[in-house]
Write an enzyme that holds these catalytic residues in place. Structure first.
Site, PDB file in Angstrom:
ATOM      1  N   ASP A   1       0.824  -1.202   0.000  1.00  0.00           N
ATOM      2  CA  ASP A   1       0.000   0.000   0.000  1.00  0.00           C
ATOM      3  C   ASP A   1       0.861   1.257   0.000  1.00  0.00           C
ATOM      4  O   ASP A   1       2.080   1.204   0.211  1.00  0.00           O
ATOM      5  CB  ASP A   1      -0.922   0.012   1.221  1.00  0.00           C
ATOM      6  CG  ASP A   1      -2.004  -1.050   1.148  1.00  0.00           C
ATOM      7  OD1 ASP A   1      -2.336  -1.490   0.034  1.00  0.00           O
ATOM      8  OD2 ASP A   1      -2.513  -1.442   2.218  1.00  0.00           O
TER       9      ASP A   1
ATOM     10  N   TYR B   1       6.695 -10.114   6.941  1.00  0.00           N
ATOM     11  CA  TYR B   1       6.601  -8.672   7.164  1.00  0.00           C
ATOM     12  C   TYR B   1       7.177  -8.314   8.522  1.00  0.00           C
ATOM     13  O   TYR B   1       7.189  -9.132   9.460  1.00  0.00           O
ATOM     14  CB  TYR B   1       5.138  -8.212   7.126  1.00  0.00           C
ATOM     15  CG  TYR B   1       4.545  -8.077   5.742  1.00  0.00           C
ATOM     16  CD1 TYR B   1       4.580  -6.865   5.059  1.00  0.00           C
ATOM     17  CD2 TYR B   1       3.935  -9.161   5.125  1.00  0.00           C
ATOM     18  CE1 TYR B   1       4.024  -6.741   3.793  1.00  0.00           C
ATOM     19  CE2 TYR B   1       3.379  -9.040   3.856  1.00  0.00           C
ATOM     20  CZ  TYR B   1       3.429  -7.823   3.203  1.00  0.00           C
ATOM     21  OH  TYR B   1       2.882  -7.702   1.951  1.00  0.00           O
TER      22      TYR B   1
END
Length: 248
Positions: free
Chosen positions: A51, A109
């Site tokens: 994003d 992540y």
């Protein structure tokens, strides 16, 4: 010929990875560079979309060429072309049917929380000065492990067929001046990591209990979970592939 390109980037100045109309994105930037250096339109397919404002220590994408290329020369020229916020770590030849998205077996992540005001980490971590109970946060994070439905942590508007993910690592660690959430899974839903972090921070603030967190998972309802943490603290850190995809 098909190649995997290993990319690191600071996402602060970009409106995410994927091409969007009237937006400055990483995919556009890299495809433009390949077109300029190779002389032909060269679409790329990434392991997944990040994003706006999200960073990557390792993003993998694939692209095709009609003929073999000088890998080291292209890597050198790309790194000269890009601004300081994009780096090409490597380019490797892979088998013609290798796919950066569909062949990935794991993605990892990291989310960085900074509890002390630091001007050098403003764009790379979430400044969160409130006291946190990290032990409770790790107890809650352990409830994420295994194959489960994570609809409670997915953006509502998404085109996936299901919300099942297999999380193999989920833990908070103190690293230097930061509190870091490490999470690894076979796949992630849109907005999932930031929603997990935002909800786990509520556990750390003792606004909700570990048992409450477990119930949020079971509810399969995004409105049950906490707000998403800001994008600036999130890094795609590693993408893993089977060795069989690489050319001999």
């Amino acid at each position: 010929m098909r190649y995997f390109i290993d990319i690191s980037y600071k996402g602060t100045s970009y409106h995410g990875w994927q091409i969007q109309k009237n937006a400055h994105t990483l995919q556009v930037e890299i495809e433009n560079a390949l077109f300029r250096l190779l002389g032909v339109q060269t679409p790329i397919m990434a392991s997944g979309r990040t994003d706006a404002g999200v960073h990557a220590k390792q993003q993998i994408a694939h692209f095709d060429t009609a003929e073999a290329i000088d890998i080291e020369r292209l890597k050198y020229r790309l790194n000269r072309y890009f601004a300081r916020d994009i780096v090409i770590n490597s380019i490797v030849e892979v088998k013609p049917d290798a796919h950066a998205r569909f062949n990935a077996t794991e993605r990892a992540y990291e989310y960085y929380v900074n509890q002390n005001k630091n001007p050098f980490l403003q764009e790379l971590s979430y400044y969160f000065p409130k006291p946190l109970n990290v032990d409770l946060m790790n107890q809650a994070a352990s409830k994420l492990l295994g194959v489960q439905d994570f609809e409670s942590f997915s953006k509502v508007k998404t085109d996936v067929n299901n919300f099942i993910c297999n999380i193999t690592r989920a833990e908070w660690q103190i690293e230097n001046v930061s509190l870091v959430f490490h999470v690894t899974a076979n796949r992630f839903l849109r907005g999932m990591v930031r929603a997990l972090v935002g909800t786990l921070l509520e556990v750390g603030l003792e606004k909700i209990t570990v048992e409450d967190f477990k119930k949020i998972i079971e509810q399969k309802d995004r409105t049950a979970a906490g707000d998403a943490a800001p994008p600036k603290g999130l890094f795609l850190s590693k993408v893993t592939y089977p060795s069989s995809i690489y050319s001999n």
